[in-house]
Design an enzyme around this catalytic site. Structure first.
Site, PDB file in Angstrom:
ATOM      1  N   LEU A  11     -32.198  57.628   7.243  1.00 49.46           N
ATOM      2  CA  LEU A  11     -32.576  59.333   7.533  1.00 49.46           C
ATOM      3  C   LEU A  11     -33.962  59.561   6.825  1.00 49.46           C
ATOM      4  O   LEU A  11     -34.167  60.473   6.241  1.00 49.46           O
ATOM      5  CB  LEU A  11     -31.441  60.140   7.144  1.00 49.46           C
ATOM      6  CG  LEU A  11     -31.245  61.500   7.693  1.00 49.46           C
ATOM      7  CD1 LEU A  11     -30.982  61.292   9.098  1.00 49.46           C
ATOM      8  CD2 LEU A  11     -30.210  62.181   6.987  1.00 49.46           C
ATOM      9  N   GLY A  15     -35.660  58.313  10.995  1.00 45.16           N
ATOM     10  CA  GLY A  15     -34.223  58.922  11.057  1.00 45.16           C
ATOM     11  C   GLY A  15     -33.872  60.456  11.138  1.00 45.16           C
ATOM     12  O   GLY A  15     -33.438  61.342  11.904  1.00 45.16           O
ATOM     13  N   ALA A  43     -25.936  56.628   7.038  1.00 44.38           N
ATOM     14  CA  ALA A  43     -25.931  55.806   6.024  1.00 44.38           C
ATOM     15  C   ALA A  43     -27.554  55.866   5.404  1.00 44.38           C
ATOM     16  O   ALA A  43     -28.662  55.913   5.950  1.00 44.38           O
ATOM     17  CB  ALA A  43     -25.750  54.470   6.228  1.00 44.38           C
ATOM     18  N   GLY A 134     -44.728  53.598  19.017  1.00 45.91           N
ATOM     19  CA  GLY A 134     -44.155  54.852  18.880  1.00 45.91           C
ATOM     20  C   GLY A 134     -43.396  55.418  20.008  1.00 45.91           C
ATOM     21  O   GLY A 134     -42.686  55.172  20.672  1.00 45.91           O
ATOM     22  N   LYS A 205     -45.240  43.226  17.342  1.00 44.92           N
ATOM     23  CA  LYS A 205     -44.929  43.994  18.607  1.00 44.92           C
ATOM     24  C   LYS A 205     -45.369  43.320  19.814  1.00 44.92           C
ATOM     25  O   LYS A 205     -44.776  43.659  20.689  1.00 44.92           O
ATOM     26  CB  LYS A 205     -45.833  45.316  18.509  1.00 44.92           C
ATOM     27  CG  LYS A 205     -45.281  46.146  17.580  1.00 44.92           C
ATOM     28  CD  LYS A 205     -46.429  47.471  17.144  1.00 44.92           C
ATOM     29  CE  LYS A 205     -45.860  48.146  16.043  1.00 44.92           C
ATOM     30  NZ  LYS A 205     -46.848  49.215  15.503  1.00 44.92           N
TER      31      LYS A 205
END
Length: 433
Positions: A11, A15, A43, A134, A205
């Site tokens: 988070l 998150g 979590a 992104g 990437k």
């Protein structure tokens, strides 16, 4: 229709952004997905801090496996990064028959083949739009929008930190060290920026983009990687004088001998679209045989842009959760049984044009000796210029026509043995795309 229950692993910036987007746009997302998408558990390391964001009605734990094993969770969203604990959680989630959404390019670049094989076996989805560029929907574009094409090449600025540093070096005339310090002060670079400035993040990437483009397994371990730490401000200035801009590019291209997979600083024409991508922005060019070149531009990182990609993946999962595996978009754009074993080319065999800068003693015969070595190694000079001499030394800059990398390296080794050469030869690749 029954809501999709989501478990968030992490988070932090992404998150927290995912939580915000899911709540701010809940009704709009439900209209698009056909059902509501609800976070049921998270979590985190800091429970108190998490409660400030999500409140008391969400199950909060410090154990990621607690979320993964929760029978009420339909989709596990992994946003912690790395390839140790994250891998354990993702593989366990798949084993439990849960779908996975991740922004973890390092995990997929190093263990993606294993992850996708496990997901195929368990008939679950693994979505990873946020892992590359992104908020730019490049994964969806390549998996779905460009499926009519035989992709010929992909080239992109896919690391915002390095693009910010190079933009500062160009516009402000800063050294690499000073531009990096600015990037860290402004939050564009981590305290330890190694993965960014050494090109590893971009290579993670690019490995995924290459697989999507050519229908091959993820092969990060075979990528050629060069960062920007040795770039000199004078080379960026020389490039601009010659009509070029230096960018850290990821390039993957299909050739007869195999697939190029390379990340390195590159001179691109200053009037090109990629040259004009400034600051921390990202851009990806994809060239298909039917559509030609297409360009995808936007924020390559950040809380809400990356969360936008995560939530888009959640919407896709919600739409297809009841569909049979054969009716879902393949993980890497090609059907699993149709993946190719095309080899990744050795860098020595890659063809490119080159920028060479030599510091030499200012005396007669220097140019002739250098030109002879280049000619003997099958390298054609496109143009050159010489700086005014200072203390009987001068810089000579050559732009070559396209040449084989191995021949360029051989020529440089021979040039370095000449008694009038005063410093190592600087070599950068040139791409017109």
């Amino acid at each position: 229709m029954k809501p999709i229950k989501v478990g968030l692993l992490g988070l932090g910036v992404v998150g927290g952004g995912t939580w915000k987007v899911l709540n701010q746009n809940a009704d709009e997302i439900a209209r698009r997905a056909g059902r509501r998408i609800e976070v049921a558990a998270v979590a985190v390391r800091d429970v108190a801090k998490a409660k400030e964001l999500v409140g008391d009605h969400i199950h909060i734990t410090t154990d990621g496996m607690d979320v993964v094993l929760n029978p009420d969770i339909d989709v596990v969203v992994e946003l912690v990064g790395g390839d140790t604990l994250a891998k354990d959680w993702v593989m366990k989630a798949i084993e439990q028959g849960k779908h996975v959404v991740t922004a973890n390019k390092a995990l997929l670049a190093t263990h993606g083949n294993e992850v996708f094989a496990a997901a195929q076996k368990q008939n679950v989805m693994v979505a990873f739009e946020a892992a590359v560029a992104g908020g730019i929907p490049i994964i969806k574009a390549m998996r779905e929008g460009l499926t009519a094409n035989r992709i010929q090449w992909v080239a992109g600025i896919i690391n915002g930190t390095t693009n910010f540093i190079l933009s500062e070096m160009r516009s402000q005339g800063l050294s690499f060290a000073d531009a990096l310090a600015d990037a860290q002060r402004l939050g564009y670079a981590e305290a330890d920026p190694t993965f960014d400035i050494e090109g590893v993040d971009a290579a993670h990437k690019l490995s995924l983009l290459s697989s999507l483009a050519f229908g091959v397994p993820v092969q990060f371990d075979k990528a050629h990687i060069e960062g920007i730490t040795t770039l000199a401000a004078e080379d960026i200035a020389h490039a601009e004088r010659l009509g070029y801009t230096v960018k850290l590019l990821g390039i993957t291209r299909a050739r007869e001998q195999g697939i190029e997979l390379r990340v390195h600083p590159t001179l691109v024409p200053s009037e090109s679209m990629l040259a004009n991508v400034q600051g921390a922005m990202n851009a990806v060019m994809v060239h298909g045989d039917a559509v030609g070149s297409t360009v995808y531009y936007g924020a390559g990182a950040g809380e809400l842009p990356t969360a936008s990609a995560v939530v888009a993946d959640l919407v896709d999962v919600a739409r297809l959760v009841d569909a049979d595996h054969d009716h879902r978009v393949p993980y890497l754009a090609f059907q699993q049984n149709a993946m190719a074993d095309t080899p990744i080319m050795a860098m020595d065999d890659v063809q490119s044009a080159y920028y060479l800068r030599l510091r030499v003693e200012d005396r007669p015969g220097v140019l002739a000796d250098i030109a002879r070595i280049l000619a003997d190694t099958s390298i054609s000079i496109g143009s050159m210029f010489q700086e005014p001499a200072v203390n009987d030394e001068t810089d000579i800059i050559f732009l070559t026509h396209e040449a084989r990398e191995g021949d360029i390296l051989n020529a440089i080794l021979k040039i370095q043995t000449l008694d009038f050469v005063r410093s190592p030869v600087t070599r950068l690749r040139v791409e017109t795309l």
